[in-house]
Design an enzyme around this catalytic site. Structure first.
Site, PDB file in Angstrom:
ATOM      1  N   HIS A  48       0.831  -0.999   0.190  1.00  0.00           N
ATOM      2  CA  HIS A  48       0.195   0.266   0.078  1.00  0.00           C
ATOM      3  C   HIS A  48       1.537   1.369  -0.150  1.00  0.00           C
ATOM      4  CE1 HIS A  48      -3.599   2.334   2.271  1.00  0.00           C
ATOM      5  NE2 HIS A  48      -2.958   2.896   0.839  1.00  0.00           N
ATOM      6  N   GLU A  75      -2.681  -2.094  -3.650  1.00  0.00           N
ATOM      7  CA  GLU A  75      -3.185  -1.096  -2.834  1.00  0.00           C
ATOM      8  C   GLU A  75      -2.933   0.172  -2.517  1.00  0.00           C
ATOM      9  OE1 GLU A  75      -4.625  -3.788   1.197  1.00  0.00           O
ATOM     10  OE2 GLU A  75      -3.744  -2.285   0.917  1.00  0.00           O
ATOM     11  N   HIS A 196      -8.272  -7.581   6.472  1.00  0.00           N
ATOM     12  CA  HIS A 196      -7.961  -6.728   7.915  1.00  0.00           C
ATOM     13  C   HIS A 196      -7.857  -7.803   8.835  1.00  0.00           C
ATOM     14  CE1 HIS A 196      -7.363  -2.910   8.436  1.00  0.00           C
ATOM     15  NE2 HIS A 196      -7.952  -2.865   9.409  1.00  0.00           N
TER      16      HIS A 196
END
Length: 248
Positions: A48, A75, A196
């Site tokens: 990310h 991401e 997550h």
């Protein structure tokens, strides 16, 4: 392994970079972690690149794009800066996520239903450079249906509420929301991933859900790696997932 029991592990290496950035050093190298993860059985590597560059840096992404043997899942926030960068590096997979500077980690799913045209445009731009796009969303029927409407081929269901549940009843309710989200997504023709907050003690019920294609897991693996080494941490997570998937 049959198609029904197949499940993929995407290893998020952001927090290897977090440790590096804490001291502004050149180590530990997230690229080495990615290569070790691949050797241990990871099916892909997730990074990310945040607006504030708190962990992963542009150089990390560029090097990973050149050296990975599996695939990169990039991401990114839905910003012009990130879209332009993704168009340049052409990641195999990209995942659009919400992003706020003050959050410690991504706190909720993307509001696709509230900004369909913006997300549709981003999906089209990424698809044009050959990137398979997923949308990181809560297991909410409204968001899942909107994701299908904007043309994304895949979604990643946010499992944070399941992971953070404080009692078994709440956890069971949140797991059922994920199950229903997977079923709805599949019925709409979407590839369904999840992630997550998943760790070694809560991943199996999610991995056992029929229809889940991939789990993206990072913090738990990086933390466990401090004690057992990165390859062993990845291998243990993959083994748990595969064992759970056989129960579908």
């Amino acid at each position: 392994m049959t198609e029904a029991t197949r499940i993929l592990l995407g290893v998020n290496i952001d927090h290897v970079a977090t440790l590096r950035q804490a001291r502004g050093t050149r180590y530990p190298d997230p690229v080495k972690a990615a290569l070790d993860a691949e050797e241990a059985g990871a099916d892909g590597i997730t990074v990310h690149l945040r607006e504030d560059r708190r962990h992963i840096q542009e150089r990390d992404v560029r090097v990973l794009k050149e050296v990975l043997q599996t695939r990169m899942n990039f991401e990114m926030g839905v910003t012009e800066e990130m879209l332009a960068f993704a168009e340049e590096i052409r990641p195999a997979h990209s995942c659009l996520v919400p992003e706020r500077r003050e959050e410690l980690t991504t706190e909720g799913g993307l509001d696709v239903a509230g900004q369909e045209q913006r997300i549709r445009d981003a999906v089209r731009r990424l698809a044009a450079v050959g990137s398979e796009v997923s949308l990181f969303i809560d297991p909410d029927p409204r968001q899942i249906e909107a994701s299908a409407r904007v043309g994304a081929p895949a979604i990643e269901l946010h499992t944070g509420r399941y992971a953070d549940a404080e009692d078994p009843e709440e956890q069971a309710r949140e797991l059922q929301r994920v199950r229903e989200g997977v079923a709805l997504g599949r019925s709409l023709g979407l590839i369904v991933n999840a992630g997550h907050g998943l760790h070694y003690h809560n991943v199996e019920p999610v991995a056992a859900i029929d229809g889940i294609n991939e789990l993206n897991i990072g913090h738990a693996i990086v933390a466990h790696a401090l004690f057992v080494g990165f390859r062993q941490a990845v291998a243990e997570m993959k083994a748990l997932m595969l064992a759970a998937a056989t129960k579908r």
